[in-house]
Each structure stands twice: as C-alpha cells, then as structure tokens.
Design a protein around this motif. Structure first.
Motif, mmCIF file in Angstrom:
data_model
loop_
_atom_site.group_PDB
_atom_site.id
_atom_site.type_symbol
_atom_site.label_atom_id
_atom_site.label_comp_id
_atom_site.label_asym_id
_atom_site.label_seq_id
_atom_site.Cartn_x
_atom_site.Cartn_y
_atom_site.Cartn_z
ATOM 1 N N LYS B 34 0.834 -1.212 0.000
ATOM 2 C CA LYS B 34 0.000 0.000 0.000
ATOM 3 C C LYS B 34 0.871 1.266 0.000
ATOM 4 O O LYS B 34 0.631 2.199 -0.763
ATOM 5 C CB LYS B 34 -0.915 -0.017 1.231
ATOM 6 C CG LYS B 34 -2.018 1.048 1.223
ATOM 7 C CD LYS B 34 -2.888 0.894 2.464
ATOM 8 C CE LYS B 34 -3.805 2.072 2.681
ATOM 9 N NZ LYS B 34 -4.919 2.139 1.736
ATOM 10 N N GLU B 38 0.871 3.917 -3.000
ATOM 11 C CA GLU B 38 0.344 5.269 -2.743
ATOM 12 C C GLU B 38 1.450 6.311 -2.634
ATOM 13 O O GLU B 38 1.167 7.503 -2.570
ATOM 14 C CB GLU B 38 -0.505 5.260 -1.462
ATOM 15 C CG GLU B 38 -1.750 4.390 -1.594
ATOM 16 C CD GLU B 38 -2.628 4.383 -0.346
ATOM 17 O OE1 GLU B 38 -2.201 4.920 0.696
ATOM 18 O OE2 GLU B 38 -3.731 3.822 -0.426
ATOM 19 N N SER B 40 3.054 7.158 -0.224
ATOM 20 C CA SER B 40 2.889 7.941 1.002
ATOM 21 C C SER B 40 2.448 7.033 2.149
ATOM 22 O O SER B 40 1.714 6.067 1.939
ATOM 23 C CB SER B 40 1.834 9.025 0.798
ATOM 24 O OG SER B 40 1.507 9.622 2.043
ATOM 25 N N ALA B 41 2.911 7.378 3.360
ATOM 26 C CA ALA B 41 2.440 6.671 4.547
ATOM 27 C C ALA B 41 2.215 7.726 5.628
ATOM 28 O O ALA B 41 2.565 7.550 6.784
ATOM 29 C CB ALA B 41 3.436 5.622 4.993
ATOM 30 N N LYS B 42 1.627 8.851 5.143
ATOM 31 C CA LYS B 42 1.417 10.027 5.981
ATOM 32 C C LYS B 42 0.712 9.700 7.295
ATOM 33 O O LYS B 42 1.093 10.199 8.348
ATOM 34 C CB LYS B 42 0.590 11.054 5.182
ATOM 35 C CG LYS B 42 0.643 12.475 5.670
ATOM 36 C CD LYS B 42 0.005 13.424 4.673
ATOM 37 C CE LYS B 42 -1.494 13.233 4.541
ATOM 38 N NZ LYS B 42 -2.275 13.739 5.702
ATOM 39 N N ASN B 43 -0.334 8.859 7.217
ATOM 40 C CA ASN B 43 -1.123 8.546 8.420
ATOM 41 C C ASN B 43 -0.527 7.433 9.273
ATOM 42 O O ASN B 43 -1.080 7.058 10.298
ATOM 43 C CB ASN B 43 -2.554 8.159 8.043
ATOM 44 C CG ASN B 43 -3.264 9.230 7.264
ATOM 45 O OD1 ASN B 43 -3.769 8.973 6.183
ATOM 46 N ND2 ASN B 43 -3.289 10.430 7.787
ATOM 47 N N LYS B 89 8.332 5.414 4.068
ATOM 48 C CA LYS B 89 7.592 6.547 4.653
ATOM 49 C C LYS B 89 8.467 7.804 4.692
ATOM 50 O O LYS B 89 8.058 8.865 4.227
ATOM 51 C CB LYS B 89 7.108 6.186 6.064
ATOM 52 C CG LYS B 89 6.360 7.332 6.743
ATOM 53 C CD LYS B 89 5.934 6.985 8.148
ATOM 54 C CE LYS B 89 5.626 8.248 8.946
ATOM 55 N NZ LYS B 89 4.486 9.041 8.513
#
Lengths: 99, 99
Positions: B34, B38, B40-43, B89
């Motif tokens: 994922k 995406e 991104s792993a901002k969250n 990330k």
C-alpha cells in the motif's frame, strides 16, 4: 500475591523478552493517538490491521493454552489497541465519504 | 535435515502459535504494498514504526538466547518488512517536501 512476572528472578533472555513485549505492545499507542488526532488512517492498510488482529487473537489462545501470562496480557493490550485503530479508520472513512 | 518446525509432531498450542506467528508476520506485507503504491504513509505513525522495530529487534535477541528458531525467523521477517515501510515513509515524506 500472584505476580505476572517475577522481576527479581528475571534471567537475561526473559528480560529481553519482557522489554520486547512492552515495546511491541505500546508501539500501537502513538498510532492510535495519531489516527484520533488526524481523524483519518487513509494510508494505514485495512488488510494489515485485520491480519494482525487475527494473529494477535491466536497469540492470546496460544498464551492461554501454554499458561503464559505475559503472552496473554501483552496480546490482549495489542488486540484492544489495534481493534480501536481499525474501528477509528473505518469510522472516519465512512464519515469522510458521507461529507 | 534440520527443520524449523516439525509439523507432524506439532501439538495444539504450537499450532496456534505457528499460525499466529505467520499472521502477525505477513500482516505487514499489505502495508508495504500500500505504501509503495500510494507513495505515502502520511497517516502511519513514525513513533509506532520505530518502537515496533526496536521491540522486534529485541524479540530476535530473545529468540537467539532461547534457541527458538520460529521466534528468530518470524521476527527477522517482521523486522525487514517494517524497516522497509519506515524507509519508504521517510523517503516519500522527504520527496514530497522537496516537490
């Protein structure tokens, strides 16, 4: 009194296991707080959370069957923290879709 | 041959532990995919990843000291998967800041 872990008689491997269990358990607290604050866990994988929660549930059964209190307790906490993260993720996703 | 786990002689608690270890290990693969997709792993919480990776590292030492091959192997895989997630990330965060 019935102690979970006899800290005085802890040998070296047990001490590593004890600290390891604490770290891999409390690790999910910052994720929970972050999800709560950001009101989103969009980049957190739902599959990861579900697989992990199922695995942790089996660890609880394993701990129960092998009478290992530290395994049971650490995994119950991990189970609760990850279930809340999953709930919050799905809740915010639904909420954000409706807005 | 030196098997990691003698599946034929696995008793019930061991079986639970075995499946639990597989689930809590492969759980991080969908997160890795994922994050990769995406970009991104901002969250995803950095503190969670760091605490978890440190804990898993201690589980490897615990497995080494108690001569538990399943603990060593499961945790080495978890360690690698989570280190890649943390690297991705931070890499994407830096990249996105520069753009």
């Amino acid at each position: 009194m019935d102690y979970i872990l006899d800290l005085k008689n802890l040998n070296q491997p047990d001490l590593f296991g004890f600290v390891a269990a604490i770290l891999t358990t409390i690790a999910f607290l910052p994720q929970l707080i972050k999800t709560w604050k950001e009101k989103s866990a969009k980049n957190v994988s739902t599959s990861m959370l579900i697989l992990f929660i199922c695995g942790v549930f089996l660890w609880i059964i394993y701990g129960w069957e092998t009478h290992s209190k530290p395994v049971i307790i650490a995994n119950i906490i991990t189970f609760i923290l990850n279930s809340i993260i999953l709930f919050l993720k799905l809740f915010y996703e639904k909420k954000n879709t409706l807005v």
